[in-house]
Design a protein around this motif. Structure first.
Motif, mmCIF file in Angstrom:
data_model
loop_
_atom_site.group_PDB
_atom_site.id
_atom_site.type_symbol
_atom_site.label_atom_id
_atom_site.label_comp_id
_atom_site.label_asym_id
_atom_site.label_seq_id
_atom_site.Cartn_x
_atom_site.Cartn_y
_atom_site.Cartn_z
ATOM 1 N N LEU A 195 -10.502 -2.457 2.058
ATOM 2 C CA LEU A 195 -9.534 -1.431 2.419
ATOM 3 C C LEU A 195 -10.233 -0.432 3.322
ATOM 4 C CD1 LEU A 195 -6.783 0.041 2.007
ATOM 5 C CD2 LEU A 195 -7.827 1.123 0.010
ATOM 6 N N ILE A 246 -4.600 6.335 -2.524
ATOM 7 C CA ILE A 246 -4.103 5.084 -1.959
ATOM 8 C C ILE A 246 -3.960 4.098 -3.107
ATOM 9 C CG2 ILE A 246 -4.533 3.221 -0.315
ATOM 10 C CD1 ILE A 246 -6.535 5.226 1.069
ATOM 11 N N LEU A 254 -2.952 0.137 -4.101
ATOM 12 C CA LEU A 254 -2.752 -1.237 -3.647
ATOM 13 C C LEU A 254 -2.097 -2.017 -4.778
ATOM 14 C CD1 LEU A 254 -3.284 -3.759 -1.837
ATOM 15 C CD2 LEU A 254 -5.504 -3.911 -2.965
ATOM 16 N N LEU A 281 0.849 -1.189 0.000
ATOM 17 C CA LEU A 281 0.000 0.000 0.000
ATOM 18 C C LEU A 281 0.883 1.236 0.000
ATOM 19 C CD1 LEU A 281 -2.781 -0.728 2.650
ATOM 20 C CD2 LEU A 281 -3.071 -0.484 0.189
#
Length: 92
Positions: free
Chosen positions: A41, A26, A28, A8
């Motif tokens: 998440l 963000i 991933l 992440l």
């Protein structure tokens, strides 16, 4: 040596002035050899944060932004965005 299965990364401001709007990204990354399935998440919102929005759509509950990700293919990444307002009466 162990390899991380997921990674992440976040980007956004380190600090924000009272009364400002902030945005975070963000990302991933699925580093494992197969698909990552049944993932979710969660990102905590600061106390008093208002007008929170997410892309893709998320659920705002109990001071958190919550995404139901589902699956991410092996070697793939997914991006999530979170925006909210800092109350004008916030003190440091």
């Amino acid at each position: 040596m162990r390899t991380r299965q997921y990674e992440l990364t976040t980007s956004g401001p380190d600090a924000a002035a009272p009364g400002s709007a902030v945005q975070y990204r963000i990302q991933l990354n699925n580093n494992q050899g197969g698909p990552a399935e049944q993932l979710s998440l969660r990102s905590w919102l600061p106390d008093g944060a208002g007008n929170a929005t997410c892309q893709p759509e998320c659920r705002i509950a109990e001071g958190q932004a919550i995404w139901g990700i589902g699956s991410v293919a092996a070697g793939a990444s997914a991006e999530y965005n979170l925006a909210f307002d800092i109350p004008a009466d916030t003190t440091a």
